[in-house]
Design a protein around this motif. Structure first.
Motif, PDB file in Angstrom:
ATOM      1  N   SER A 194       0.869  -1.180   0.000  1.00  0.00           N
ATOM      2  CA  SER A 194       0.000   0.000   0.000  1.00  0.00           C
ATOM      3  C   SER A 194       0.897   1.218   0.000  1.00  0.00           C
ATOM      4  O   SER A 194       1.820   1.323   0.810  1.00  0.00           O
ATOM      5  CB  SER A 194      -0.894   0.022   1.245  1.00  0.00           C
ATOM      6  N   LYS A 195       0.636   2.139  -0.894  1.00  0.00           N
ATOM      7  CA  LYS A 195       1.503   3.305  -1.035  1.00  0.00           C
ATOM      8  C   LYS A 195       1.010   4.496  -0.219  1.00  0.00           C
ATOM      9  O   LYS A 195       1.569   5.588  -0.294  1.00  0.00           O
ATOM     10  CB  LYS A 195       1.634   3.662  -2.514  1.00  0.00           C
ATOM     11  N   GLU A 196      -0.065   4.293   0.567  1.00  0.00           N
ATOM     12  CA  GLU A 196      -0.607   5.352   1.401  1.00  0.00           C
ATOM     13  C   GLU A 196      -0.096   5.210   2.833  1.00  0.00           C
ATOM     14  O   GLU A 196       0.149   4.094   3.297  1.00  0.00           O
ATOM     15  CB  GLU A 196      -2.140   5.299   1.403  1.00  0.00           C
ATOM     16  N   PRO A 197       0.048   6.328   3.568  1.00  0.00           N
ATOM     17  CA  PRO A 197       0.443   6.246   4.983  1.00  0.00           C
ATOM     18  C   PRO A 197      -0.521   5.357   5.758  1.00  0.00           C
ATOM     19  O   PRO A 197      -1.730   5.399   5.534  1.00  0.00           O
ATOM     20  CB  PRO A 197       0.362   7.706   5.453  1.00  0.00           C
ATOM     21  N   ASN A 198       0.031   4.568   6.668  1.00  0.00           N
ATOM     22  CA  ASN A 198      -0.779   3.583   7.382  1.00  0.00           C
ATOM     23  C   ASN A 198      -0.373   3.549   8.854  1.00  0.00           C
ATOM     24  O   ASN A 198       0.799   3.399   9.172  1.00  0.00           O
ATOM     25  CB  ASN A 198      -0.589   2.208   6.740  1.00  0.00           C
ATOM     26  N   ALA A 199      -1.361   3.674   9.746  1.00  0.00           N
ATOM     27  CA  ALA A 199      -1.080   3.731  11.183  1.00  0.00           C
ATOM     28  C   ALA A 199      -0.467   2.430  11.687  1.00  0.00           C
ATOM     29  O   ALA A 199       0.457   2.435  12.506  1.00  0.00           O
ATOM     30  CB  ALA A 199      -2.363   4.047  11.954  1.00  0.00           C
ATOM     31  N   GLU A 200      -0.959   1.287  11.215  1.00  0.00           N
ATOM     32  CA  GLU A 200      -0.449   0.000  11.693  1.00  0.00           C
ATOM     33  C   GLU A 200       1.008  -0.207  11.309  1.00  0.00           C
ATOM     34  O   GLU A 200       1.764  -0.851  12.026  1.00  0.00           O
ATOM     35  CB  GLU A 200      -1.302  -1.148  11.141  1.00  0.00           C
ATOM     36  N   ALA A 201       1.404   0.333  10.184  1.00  0.00           N
ATOM     37  CA  ALA A 201       2.783   0.176   9.731  1.00  0.00           C
ATOM     38  C   ALA A 201       3.679   1.328  10.189  1.00  0.00           C
ATOM     39  O   ALA A 201       4.828   1.424   9.779  1.00  0.00           O
ATOM     40  CB  ALA A 201       2.821   0.075   8.206  1.00  0.00           C
ATOM     41  N   ALA A 253      -1.562   9.655  19.522  1.00  0.00           N
ATOM     42  CA  ALA A 253      -2.275   9.380  18.278  1.00  0.00           C
ATOM     43  C   ALA A 253      -1.383   9.642  17.077  1.00  0.00           C
ATOM     44  O   ALA A 253      -0.329  10.286  17.175  1.00  0.00           O
ATOM     45  CB  ALA A 253      -3.523  10.255  18.196  1.00  0.00           C
ATOM     46  N   ARG A 254      -1.813   9.118  15.938  1.00  0.00           N
ATOM     47  CA  ARG A 254      -1.095   9.352  14.686  1.00  0.00           C
ATOM     48  C   ARG A 254      -1.466  10.731  14.141  1.00  0.00           C
ATOM     49  O   ARG A 254      -2.602  11.195  14.272  1.00  0.00           O
ATOM     50  CB  ARG A 254      -1.482   8.298  13.654  1.00  0.00           C
ATOM     51  N   LEU A 255      -0.478  11.385  13.512  1.00  0.00           N
ATOM     52  CA  LEU A 255      -0.667  12.718  12.965  1.00  0.00           C
ATOM     53  C   LEU A 255      -0.389  12.700  11.458  1.00  0.00           C
ATOM     54  O   LEU A 255       0.392  11.883  10.972  1.00  0.00           O
ATOM     55  CB  LEU A 255       0.277  13.710  13.646  1.00  0.00           C
ATOM     56  N   THR A 256      -1.002  13.613  10.748  1.00  0.00           N
ATOM     57  CA  THR A 256      -0.845  13.676   9.298  1.00  0.00           C
ATOM     58  C   THR A 256       0.362  14.530   8.922  1.00  0.00           C
ATOM     59  O   THR A 256       0.902  15.285   9.743  1.00  0.00           O
ATOM     60  CB  THR A 256      -2.098  14.272   8.638  1.00  0.00           C
ATOM     61  N   ASP A 257       0.765  14.441   7.665  1.00  0.00           N
ATOM     62  CA  ASP A 257       1.849  15.285   7.163  1.00  0.00           C
ATOM     63  C   ASP A 257       1.492  16.766   7.318  1.00  0.00           C
ATOM     64  O   ASP A 257       2.353  17.587   7.642  1.00  0.00           O
ATOM     65  CB  ASP A 257       2.119  14.972   5.691  1.00  0.00           C
ATOM     66  N   GLU A 261       3.646  19.787   8.857  1.00  0.00           N
ATOM     67  CA  GLU A 261       4.075  20.865   7.966  1.00  0.00           C
ATOM     68  C   GLU A 261       3.570  22.231   8.425  1.00  0.00           C
ATOM     69  O   GLU A 261       4.221  23.252   8.189  1.00  0.00           O
ATOM     70  CB  GLU A 261       3.583  20.583   6.548  1.00  0.00           C
ATOM     71  N   ASP A 262       2.417  22.250   9.087  1.00  0.00           N
ATOM     72  CA  ASP A 262       1.847  23.522   9.537  1.00  0.00           C
ATOM     73  C   ASP A 262       2.600  24.135  10.712  1.00  0.00           C
ATOM     74  O   ASP A 262       2.406  25.312  11.021  1.00  0.00           O
ATOM     75  CB  ASP A 262       0.376  23.325   9.949  1.00  0.00           C
ATOM     76  N   TYR A 263       3.458  23.348  11.372  1.00  0.00           N
ATOM     77  CA  TYR A 263       4.138  23.871  12.559  1.00  0.00           C
ATOM     78  C   TYR A 263       5.658  23.928  12.411  1.00  0.00           C
ATOM     79  O   TYR A 263       6.286  24.920  12.762  1.00  0.00           O
ATOM     80  CB  TYR A 263       3.780  23.027  13.787  1.00  0.00           C
ATOM     81  N   TYR A 264       6.255  22.859  11.882  1.00  0.00           N
ATOM     82  CA  TYR A 264       7.723  22.773  11.858  1.00  0.00           C
ATOM     83  C   TYR A 264       8.286  23.264  10.530  1.00  0.00           C
ATOM     84  O   TYR A 264       7.765  22.938   9.462  1.00  0.00           O
ATOM     85  CB  TYR A 264       8.169  21.329  12.085  1.00  0.00           C
TER      86      TYR A 264
END
Length: 342
Positions: A194-201, A253-257, A261-264
């Motif tokens: 799977s080429k999408e970000p995944n929480a389990e992985a 929890a998991r966070l998105t890109d 990107e909005d902070y760092y």
């Protein structure tokens, strides 16, 4: 005023629950779930100050090792000090000397000839029986991640050599500021299933909070490029106040890109593209992720050293055979370092 008072009372109650948890841990060797939960809650509420305080209370005296030399290099005390300073400032250190071809090729071969647990794409998949199979990097993968059994890993002779290596132990002890405890040991393949970000992985941004304080060592066993899922880290985010309050409000929890990107600023985003057998030490209290694999696969071995075993619960794994008499003698003479596996 009353709101501040309520907040202070809430913090004190959480600390009291954690203290009760440590008392229970000393009796049973198990961390009560409520105490562990409150440790995480306090970390988010205090932006890391609580872990710093707890670490100062629980840390144990350092130990003198025969040397600071080993698979990572032939180090002096001054060298170890410089590595530690970089780790404290940035949260990571890339060793100039990777592991030898002999060790690296051995682990790579192990990765291709071992029955591995196929990790499902989401937690719902764990309701079904886990499927085991060997992973062949030249064939189409059946899932996003293949995990090695920790019991098998800690009884492997080469991995025992890494776990007892003086250069690894010296870096861990210097950074932790106390006797290091051998802890979570893992090895896994990430694939382009799977080429999408995944929480389990673990391909979404997150911080770890398994223990109070720890240091992880990542060993790249294959070449890692932007296509094969490099490990990524936000420089400095491991420090107290390193993660902003609005991100910590999400909890563990998991966070998105976009969240990141909005902070760092971009210069804090570290992407480890490197040749096979590269070794990276990292304080994963900082924000990190494995970038999604878009083409091919990558194999990583990871070992961790912690200040204490209070925290997340892991299934019991024991060392039942030793690589050689010297390693057996060292582990048995340092049971407090290897207590999790004895």
């Amino acid at each position: 005023m009353f709101q501040t008072l309520r907040k202070k009372i809430s913090v004190l109650r959480k600390f009291a629950e954690i203290r009760r948890g440590f008392v229970e841990f000393e009796k049973t060797g198990n961390t009560p779930p409520e105490a562990y939960s409150q440790m995480i809650n306090l970390f988010c509420e205090t932006k890391g100050y609580s872990n710093d305080l707890i670490h100062q209370i629980i840390k144990t005296p350092k130990r003198r090792f025969p040397s600071a030399s080993g698979i990572l290099g032939n180090y002096t005390n001054e060298d170890i000090g410089k590595i530690t300073s970089t780790l404290k400032e940035k949260g990571y250190y890339i060793f100039e000397q990777g592991i030898s071809d002999e060790i690296g090729n051995y682990l790579l071969e192990l990765g291709c000839n071992t029955d591995l647990a196929q990790r499902p794409l989401d937690s719902e998949g764990y309701k079904d029986k886990i499927v085991y199979s060997k992973f062949n990097p030249t064939l189409v993968p059946k899932t996003i991640r293949y995990d090695f059994d920790e019991q098998m890993l800690i009884n492997d002779p080469i991995i025992q050599k890494i776990m007892t290596d003086f250069s690894v132990l010296s870096v861990a002890q210097s950074y932790l500021g106390c006797l290091p405890k051998a802890d979570v040991t893992g090895m896994w393949w990430h694939t382009d299933y799977s080429k999408e970000p995944n929480a389990e992985a673990a391909t979404m941004w997150h911080f770890d909070m398994d223990r109070v304080k720890w240091l992880k060592f990542f060993f790249y066993l294959t070449d890692v490029t932007p296509d094969t899922g490099p490990h990524c880290f936000i420089e400095g985010s491991h420090r107290t106040n390193g993660i902003p309050k609005h991100l910590l409000k999400h909890g563990y929890a998991r966070l998105t890109d976009k969240d990141i990107e909005d902070y760092y600023p971009k210069e804090k985003y570290i992407e480890y593209n490197a040749k096979r057998f590269t070794v990276i030490a990292e304080d994963t209290r900082g924000l990190h992720k494995g970038k999604a694999v878009t083409k091919g696969s990558r194999l990583i071995f990871q070992t961790q050293y912690s200040d204490h075993l209070f925290g997340g619960t892991y299934s019991s794994k024991k060392i039942v055979r030793f690589a050689n008499p010297n390693i057996e003698e060292f582990i048995k003479s340092n049971k407090d370092i290897y207590e999790r596996f004895l």
